[in-house]
Design an enzyme around this catalytic site. Structure first.
Site, short mmCIF file in Angstrom:
data_model
loop_
_atom_site.label_atom_id
_atom_site.label_comp_id
_atom_site.label_asym_id
_atom_site.label_seq_id
_atom_site.Cartn_x
_atom_site.Cartn_y
_atom_site.Cartn_z
N HIS A 53 0.85 -1.19 0.00
CA HIS A 53 0.00 0.00 0.00
C HIS A 53 0.89 1.24 0.00
O HIS A 53 0.70 2.14 -0.80
CB HIS A 53 -0.95 0.01 1.19
CG HIS A 53 -1.95 1.13 1.14
ND1 HIS A 53 -3.04 1.21 1.99
CD2 HIS A 53 -2.04 2.23 0.35
CE1 HIS A 53 -3.73 2.30 1.70
NE2 HIS A 53 -3.14 2.94 0.72
N HIS A 55 3.06 11.09 0.47
CA HIS A 55 3.98 10.54 1.46
C HIS A 55 5.46 10.65 1.06
O HIS A 55 6.30 11.03 1.85
CB HIS A 55 3.65 9.07 1.74
CG HIS A 55 2.25 8.83 2.19
ND1 HIS A 55 1.81 9.17 3.46
CD2 HIS A 55 1.17 8.28 1.56
CE1 HIS A 55 0.54 8.85 3.59
NE2 HIS A 55 0.12 8.31 2.46
N GLU A 61 0.81 8.13 -3.83
CA GLU A 61 1.71 7.74 -2.73
C GLU A 61 2.95 8.63 -2.68
O GLU A 61 3.40 9.02 -1.61
CB GLU A 61 2.10 6.26 -2.88
CG GLU A 61 0.96 5.29 -2.64
CD GLU A 61 0.36 5.43 -1.24
OE1 GLU A 61 1.12 5.41 -0.26
OE2 GLU A 61 -0.88 5.57 -1.14
#
Length: 226
Positions: free
Chosen positions: A61, A119, A115
Site C-alpha cells: 500500500h 507521502h 503515494e
C-alpha cells in the site's frame, strides 16, 4: 538598509523556509501491505489493474513517514510531482508487488503518484523519488507476509484465525511486532486487511513500533481467499 536589500533578505528567508518544509524531519516509516482478498471483499468492491488480476499475495500500500506523537507529514513538496520516467526501470516489479485495485481499472500510475505526492515527498531528505519506490519494493522482499503466515498454518482459505496467532507468527519471523488492521465484509465478518511494520527513518531496517495507528480487530479474524 535600502529597499533592494530588504527584498533580498525576505526572499532568502522564504527560500530557507521552503527548504525546511521540503526536508522536514520525521521519526519513522509505516510500511503497509494489504491483502487483496479483503480489499475486494467490501461494498466498494475492486477493479483489477490493466495488467490483469494480481497474484494472490500481500501487495504494497505504501511507505509513510510518521512522527512519534502519532501525527504525520503529508504533501510536503508540490514542486516535486510524481514523474513516471524516474521509475521506468521499476514499473514491471511495481505492477507485480504494488498493483492498484481501485476502480476504474488503471495502469497504477495514479496510485503510485498519490503515494509519492502525499507521502514520498516528505521523505526527500533521505530518499529521492526512485529510491523511495525501490526501497519500498526491497522492504516487501524482506517481509514476505504470505510465506510467514502460511508457514505458521495461517492460510487465505476463508477460515478464521486468532489475531494474536497472526501477530505472533509475524513477530517470530521478523523479530518485530506488527500492527494488524481489519475491515468488515458484507456479512459483518472482521477480516485481515492490512499489516503495518515500522521502519527506521532511513528506510533501511524494520524496527519496533513506538506508536501504533488507531483501530481494533476482533479476537478472531477471517483470512479470505483471493
Amino acid at each position: 538598509m535600502n529597499h533592494k536589500s530588504s527584498i533580498l533578505i525576505i526572499l532568502l528567508i522564504i527560500q530557507c523556509l521552503a527548504i525546511l518544509v521540503v526536508s522536514q524531519d520525521f521519526d519513522f516509516f509505516y510500511f503497509v501491505q494489504q491483502w487483496p482478498g479483503s480489499y475486494c471483499d467490501k461494498k466498494q468492491s475492486c477493479c483489477y489493474p490493466k495488467s490483469g488480476k494480481p497474484a494472490p499475495d500481500f501487495s504494497i500500500h505504501g511507505l509513510w513517514p510518521n512522527y512519534k506523537d502519532g501525527s504525520y507529514p503529508s504533501n510536503c513538496d508540490p514542486d516535486s510531482p510524481f514523474d513516471e520516467s524516474k521509475i521506468s526501470d521499476l514499473t514491471n516489479k511495481m505492477q507485480e508487488d504494488w498493483p492498484t485495485l481501485a476502480c476504474p481499472s488503471s495502469d497504477g500510475l495514479t496510485f503510485w503518484g498519490h503515494e509519492w505526492d502525499k507521502h514520498g515527498t516528505c521523505s526527500e531528505s533521505v530518499l529521492d523519488q526512485h529510491d523511495y519506490f525501490a526501497t519500498t519494493l526491497n522492504l516487501k522482499k524482506q517481509v514476505n507476509l504470505l510465506q510467514i503466515l502460511t508457514d505458521a498454518g495461517i492460510n487465505p482459505d476463508g477460515e478464521f484465525y486468532n489475531l494474536e496467532s497472526i501477530k505472533d507468527a509475524i513477530k517470530g519471523a521478523t523479530g518485530y511486532t506488527p500492527w494488524v488492521e481489519c475491515n468488515v465484509d458484507g456479512s459483518g465478518n472482521s477480516q485481515l486487511y492490512q499489516i503495518y511494520m515500522c521502519v527506521d527513518n532511513s528506510g533501511s531496517h524494520i524496527i519496533e513500533c513506538d506508536v501504533l495507528p488507531h483501530g481494533k480487530c476482533a479476537s478472531k479474524i477471517q483470512f479470505p481467499s483471493f
